[in-house]
Design a protein around this motif. Structure first.
Motif, PDB file in Angstrom:
ATOM      1  N   LEU A   1      18.589 -14.645  13.974  1.00 33.09           N
ATOM      2  CA  LEU A   1      19.528 -13.590  13.609  1.00 33.09           C
ATOM      3  C   LEU A   1      19.826 -13.700  12.126  1.00 33.09           C
ATOM      4  O   LEU A   1      20.236 -14.760  11.641  1.00 33.09           O
ATOM      5  N   TYR A   2      19.625 -12.592  11.378  1.00 28.81           N
ATOM      6  CA  TYR A   2      19.818 -12.565   9.933  1.00 28.81           C
ATOM      7  C   TYR A   2      21.027 -11.699   9.579  1.00 28.81           C
ATOM      8  O   TYR A   2      21.294 -10.679  10.230  1.00 28.81           O
ATOM      9  N   ASN A   3      21.733 -12.138   8.532  1.00 28.59           N
ATOM     10  CA  ASN A   3      22.868 -11.378   8.024  1.00 28.59           C
ATOM     11  C   ASN A   3      22.374 -10.156   7.268  1.00 28.59           C
ATOM     12  O   ASN A   3      21.496 -10.258   6.407  1.00 28.59           O
ATOM     13  N   GLY A   4      22.943  -8.980   7.579  1.00 32.48           N
ATOM     14  CA  GLY A   4      22.468  -7.755   6.957  1.00 32.48           C
ATOM     15  C   GLY A   4      22.826  -7.640   5.491  1.00 32.48           C
ATOM     16  O   GLY A   4      22.164  -6.903   4.757  1.00 32.48           O
ATOM     17  N   LYS A   5      23.856  -8.352   5.026  1.00 33.36           N
ATOM     18  CA  LYS A   5      24.264  -8.255   3.626  1.00 33.36           C
ATOM     19  C   LYS A   5      23.572  -9.299   2.759  1.00 33.36           C
ATOM     20  O   LYS A   5      23.029  -8.995   1.701  1.00 33.36           O
ATOM     21  N   THR A   6      23.593 -10.551   3.208  1.00 34.30           N
ATOM     22  CA  THR A   6      23.010 -11.629   2.395  1.00 34.30           C
ATOM     23  C   THR A   6      21.531 -11.833   2.663  1.00 34.30           C
ATOM     24  O   THR A   6      20.839 -12.480   1.884  1.00 34.30           O
ATOM     25  N   LYS A   7      21.027 -11.287   3.789  1.00 31.25           N
ATOM     26  CA  LYS A   7      19.623 -11.445   4.205  1.00 31.25           C
ATOM     27  C   LYS A   7      19.267 -12.913   4.432  1.00 31.25           C
ATOM     28  O   LYS A   7      18.128 -13.326   4.263  1.00 31.25           O
ATOM     29  N   LYS A   8      20.263 -13.686   4.819  1.00 30.87           N
ATOM     30  CA  LYS A   8      20.068 -15.098   5.137  1.00 30.87           C
ATOM     31  C   LYS A   8      20.203 -15.302   6.644  1.00 30.87           C
ATOM     32  O   LYS A   8      20.986 -14.630   7.312  1.00 30.87           O
ATOM     33  N   MET A   9      19.431 -16.257   7.163  1.00 31.16           N
ATOM     34  CA  MET A   9      19.500 -16.545   8.587  1.00 31.16           C
ATOM     35  C   MET A   9      20.847 -17.198   8.914  1.00 31.16           C
ATOM     36  O   MET A   9      21.286 -18.135   8.226  1.00 31.16           O
ATOM     37  N   LYS A  10      21.526 -16.686   9.948  1.00 30.82           N
ATOM     38  CA  LYS A  10      22.814 -17.265  10.324  1.00 30.82           C
ATOM     39  C   LYS A  10      22.815 -17.880  11.728  1.00 30.82           C
ATOM     40  O   LYS A  10      23.677 -18.699  12.027  1.00 30.82           O
ATOM     41  N   LYS A  11      21.888 -17.476  12.586  1.00 29.05           N
ATOM     42  CA  LYS A  11      21.804 -18.069  13.924  1.00 29.05           C
ATOM     43  C   LYS A  11      20.340 -18.093  14.359  1.00 29.05           C
ATOM     44  O   LYS A  11      19.530 -17.277  13.911  1.00 29.05           O
ATOM     45  N   GLN A  12      20.038 -19.058  15.241  1.00 25.57           N
ATOM     46  CA  GLN A  12      18.731 -19.063  15.898  1.00 25.57           C
ATOM     47  C   GLN A  12      18.908 -19.433  17.363  1.00 25.57           C
ATOM     48  O   GLN A  12      19.741 -20.281  17.699  1.00 25.57           O
ATOM     49  N   PHE A  13      18.127 -18.794  18.212  1.00 24.81           N
ATOM     50  CA  PHE A  13      18.231 -18.960  19.652  1.00 24.81           C
ATOM     51  C   PHE A  13      16.943 -19.611  20.147  1.00 24.81           C
ATOM     52  O   PHE A  13      15.844 -19.066  19.950  1.00 24.81           O
ATOM     53  N   THR A  14      17.094 -20.770  20.777  1.00 24.08           N
ATOM     54  CA  THR A  14      15.930 -21.577  21.151  1.00 24.08           C
ATOM     55  C   THR A  14      15.878 -21.855  22.653  1.00 24.08           C
ATOM     56  O   THR A  14      15.155 -22.752  23.075  1.00 24.08           O
ATOM     57  N   ARG A  15      16.610 -21.110  23.464  1.00 25.20           N
ATOM     58  CA  ARG A  15      16.650 -21.365  24.908  1.00 25.20           C
ATOM     59  C   ARG A  15      15.449 -20.746  25.613  1.00 25.20           C
ATOM     60  O   ARG A  15      15.583 -19.968  26.557  1.00 25.20           O
ATOM     61  N   PHE A  16      14.263 -21.049  25.116  1.00 24.27           N
ATOM     62  CA  PHE A  16      13.044 -20.506  25.727  1.00 24.27           C
ATOM     63  C   PHE A  16      12.091 -21.661  26.018  1.00 24.27           C
ATOM     64  O   PHE A  16      11.883 -22.544  25.176  1.00 24.27           O
ATOM     65  N   LYS A  17      11.516 -21.666  27.210  1.00 19.55           N
ATOM     66  CA  LYS A  17      10.565 -22.708  27.574  1.00 19.55           C
ATOM     67  C   LYS A  17       9.201 -22.465  26.948  1.00 19.55           C
ATOM     68  O   LYS A  17       8.421 -23.405  26.764  1.00 19.55           O
ATOM     69  N   ASP A  18       8.892 -21.207  26.672  1.00 16.25           N
ATOM     70  CA  ASP A  18       7.610 -20.848  26.056  1.00 16.25           C
ATOM     71  C   ASP A  18       7.897 -19.755  25.028  1.00 16.25           C
ATOM     72  O   ASP A  18       9.027 -19.635  24.550  1.00 16.25           O
ATOM     73  N   LYS A  19       6.913 -18.950  24.691  1.00 24.17           N
ATOM     74  CA  LYS A  19       7.082 -17.930  23.663  1.00 24.17           C
ATOM     75  C   LYS A  19       8.151 -16.916  24.045  1.00 24.17           C
ATOM     76  O   LYS A  19       8.315 -16.563  25.211  1.00 24.17           O
ATOM     77  N   ALA A  20       8.884 -16.464  23.014  1.00 22.42           N
ATOM     78  CA  ALA A  20       9.889 -15.416  23.181  1.00 22.42           C
ATOM     79  C   ALA A  20       9.307 -14.087  22.703  1.00 22.42           C
ATOM     80  O   ALA A  20       8.456 -14.048  21.811  1.00 22.42           O
ATOM     81  N   TYR A  21       9.797 -13.005  23.291  1.00 24.13           N
ATOM     82  CA  TYR A  21       9.310 -11.671  22.925  1.00 24.13           C
ATOM     83  C   TYR A  21      10.490 -10.712  22.811  1.00 24.13           C
ATOM     84  O   TYR A  21      11.467 -10.803  23.554  1.00 24.13           O
ATOM     85  N   SER A  22      10.380  -9.776  21.880  1.00 25.43           N
ATOM     86  CA  SER A  22      11.223  -8.593  21.799  1.00 25.43           C
ATOM     87  C   SER A  22      12.715  -8.909  21.767  1.00 25.43           C
ATOM     88  O   SER A  22      13.504  -8.344  22.510  1.00 25.43           O
ATOM     89  N   GLY A  23      13.121  -9.841  20.881  1.00 23.94           N
ATOM     90  CA  GLY A  23      14.544 -10.100  20.713  1.00 23.94           C
ATOM     91  C   GLY A  23      15.235  -8.895  20.090  1.00 23.94           C
ATOM     92  O   GLY A  23      14.911  -8.507  18.969  1.00 23.94           O
ATOM     93  N   CYS A  24      16.182  -8.291  20.810  1.00 26.16           N
ATOM     94  CA  CYS A  24      16.827  -7.067  20.334  1.00 26.16           C
ATOM     95  C   CYS A  24      18.339  -7.228  20.330  1.00 26.16           C
ATOM     96  O   CYS A  24      18.913  -7.953  21.153  1.00 26.16           O
ATOM     97  N   LEU A  25      18.982  -6.540  19.385  1.00 31.53           N
ATOM     98  CA  LEU A  25      20.431  -6.570  19.236  1.00 31.53           C
ATOM     99  C   LEU A  25      21.061  -5.358  19.903  1.00 31.53           C
ATOM    100  O   LEU A  25      20.494  -4.255  19.860  1.00 31.53           O
TER     101      LEU A  25
END
Length: 528
Positions: A67-91
């Motif tokens: 998850l990236y901040n829309g103003k600073t364009k810096k990463m603020k969160k990451q989600f790692t609760r996946f046993k294998d590849k993740a797909y189509s992360g949507c807000l």
């Protein structure tokens, strides 16, 4: 020596413009700054922006969703609760919840603030490649490799509808803007199906794209739909029973993503009267590394960009201020649009008219402390009955003109080389050749004096516009200094580089002659 009044300034050579004139459309898209490149752990398969300010965005790469901040364009969160590849992360549209599919067939819903798992939606038996939030923020739509699409209630975690109709992987889904119950899905069976989730899984409309479908997008009106797959993008008339309106083929490899932008911004911010109108644009990305923007009035490419790798995903913020492009080599390219230096808010009296930023030029005040006060009237034009006295201005000569006027040939050539403008140097060389003193301008130089001339020849000798003259200059220079080669290492290095450039040009000419011979043969055969 010639009199100053009789000398005519050297006319600098002018060559035709190489490329086409840049349009207002091109200026608008070039208004995005140089990309901010972020290297990810794997290919960036999905980019999704939230629809409200501050336009945070989520990207999916390998086994993580960032998850990236829309103003600073810096990463603020990451989600790692996946046993294998993740797909189509949507807000979700408010950016508070994130949903993503995975290789295990599980659809997970996360709290964007605490990163905790809110729901795990079980039902798919194979990997889930597309996940979208409904416009009501309470439902999730998913499609997977088990050839089924499912409609979920996030509050209870229950599956409300199962949609069966595809015979191969489902890799794309899009919600209709006119109704939250209408969804389109694209699959590798070459078909795009339109569903009404209230009807219990019946297909409303089905169209055949002719290739595996990678992405689907609706137009803002909801009456048109775009499908991307293979090397083409198809535009379908939904209200007209799925009639194919246009097949756009401008990519060389598979088109992986398509976006429809409803409003690219106010014309006042795009560059004046010739700026593009604030209308609908279509953006496509492909494995050939090209990002292309289409004017949908004529379905023509109005701008294109090249990226250093195959494009897998792209996203554009709601205010058209940020563009994010994901590549197969793990690069995430983030580009921000340059903001006008001086903008004010245009609040019109019409309440129906939206407020927009309008660029205005700040005019300094006119008072006795300003320089403009004493220079006012300088640009006023004479009236029809006024008597105009024309002042004879003395021609301002450049340094090389002054040296040519006094017949200092070598110094004139040095002054032309100092400008760094190839047109000026070529014009001076032609003038020296016309005067018959080219060899005098070249002779009598030491290693320090030869370096600029050799550097110029190495850089521009193979330029088609200058090659005829510069070959003559190079030949005369070798005639003058051929007997002293090997005494200055710097000069020898320049001569070696010049030789390499000439060899490369000769090889290119040989290839061109071979191609010309082939074309002559083909043309001769076609004439018969």
């Amino acid at each position: 020596m010639a009199e100053p009044g009789t000398y005519k300034k050297l006319q600098i050579k002018q060559f035709p413009v190489r490329g086409l004139r840049e349009t207002a459309e091109g200026r608008y898209w070039r208004g995005f700054e140089s990309p901010q490149v972020v290297q990810q752990v794997g290919g960036v398969t999905h980019v999704d922006f939230m629809q409200e300010s501050p336009y945070d965005f989520a990207i999916t790469s390998s086994t993580r969703v960032f998850l990236y901040n829309g103003k600073t364009k810096k990463m603020k969160k990451q989600f790692t609760r996946f046993k294998d590849k993740a797909y189509s992360g949507c807000l979700r549209s408010d950016g508070k919840v994130i949903a993503a599919g995975g290789e295990t067939g599980l659809v997970q819903v996360f709290d964007a603030g605490s990163r905790s798992v809110l729901r795990q939606l079980e039902g798919h038996t194979r990997p889930v490649h597309t996940v979208k939030f409904g416009t009501d923020k309470l439902h999730v739509f998913s499609g997977g490799d088990d050839a089924t699409a499912r409609w979920w209630d996030v509050a209870t975690g229950a599956q409300l509808t199962r949609l069966d109709g595809h015979s191969d992987y489902i890799r794309a889904a899009a919600a209709s803007p006119v109704g939250p119950e209408m969804w389109a899905t694209g699959g590798y069976d070459h078909t795009c199906n339109l569903w009404d989730v209230r009807s219990g899984g019946s297909t409303v409309l089905s169209v055949n794209h002719g290739a595996p479908i990678e992405d689907v997008a609706f137009f803002p009106s909801g009456s048109l739909m775009a499908t991307a797959g293979g090397t083409s993008v198809c535009i379908w008339d939904v209200l007209g029973g799925g009639k194919l309106l246009r097949r756009v083929t401008s990519h060389q490899k598979t088109v992986t993503c398509v976006k429809i932008i409803a409003d690219i911004g106010p014309p006042s911010l795009l560059g004046g009267e010739d700026a593009p109108n604030a209308s609908t644009r279509m953006i496509t990305g492909s494995l050939d590394g090209h990002l292309k923007i289409y004017d949908l009035d004529k379905f023509q490419v109005c701008h294109a960009s090249k990226y250093p790798g195959p494009i897998l995903s792209l996203g554009l913020s709601g205010d058209c201020g940020t563009m994010a492009v994901g590549l197969a080599n793990g690069i995430l390219s983030i580009r921000n649009r340059k903001k006008p230096r001086d903008t004010v808010l245009d609040l019109s009296g019409d309440p129906a008219a939206p407020s927009r930023a309008v660029r205005r030029r700040r005019v300094p005040s006119m008072n006795t402390g300003a320089y403009r006060y004493f220079m006012r009237g300088q640009g006023a034009k004479a009236g029809a009955s006024d008597f105009k006295v024309t002042a004879q201005r003395r021609a301002k000569l450049a340094v090389f003109d002054k040296k040519l006027r006094t017949f200092h040939k070598a110094e004139a050539l040095d002054a032309a080389l100092a400008t760094g403008q190839p047109e000026v140097v070529v014009s001076v060389l032609e003038e020296l050749a016309a005067m018959g003193c080219m060899q005098d301008a070249i002779a009598g130089r030491d290693a320090f004096g030869l370096a600029p001339l050799l550097s110029f020849l190495c850089r521009f000798l193979t330029e088609p516009r200058y090659v005829r003259l510069l070959l003559t200059v190079a030949q005369q220079m070798l005639d003058v200094y051929g007997g002293v080669v090997g005494q200055a290492p710097a000069v020898d290095e320049k001569l070696r580089l010049l030789k390499e450039r000439i060899n490369v040009e000769l090889l290119a000419q040989q290839d061109l002659f071979a191609v010309q011979g082939m074309l002559d043969t083909l043309l001769a055969g076609s004439m018969r």
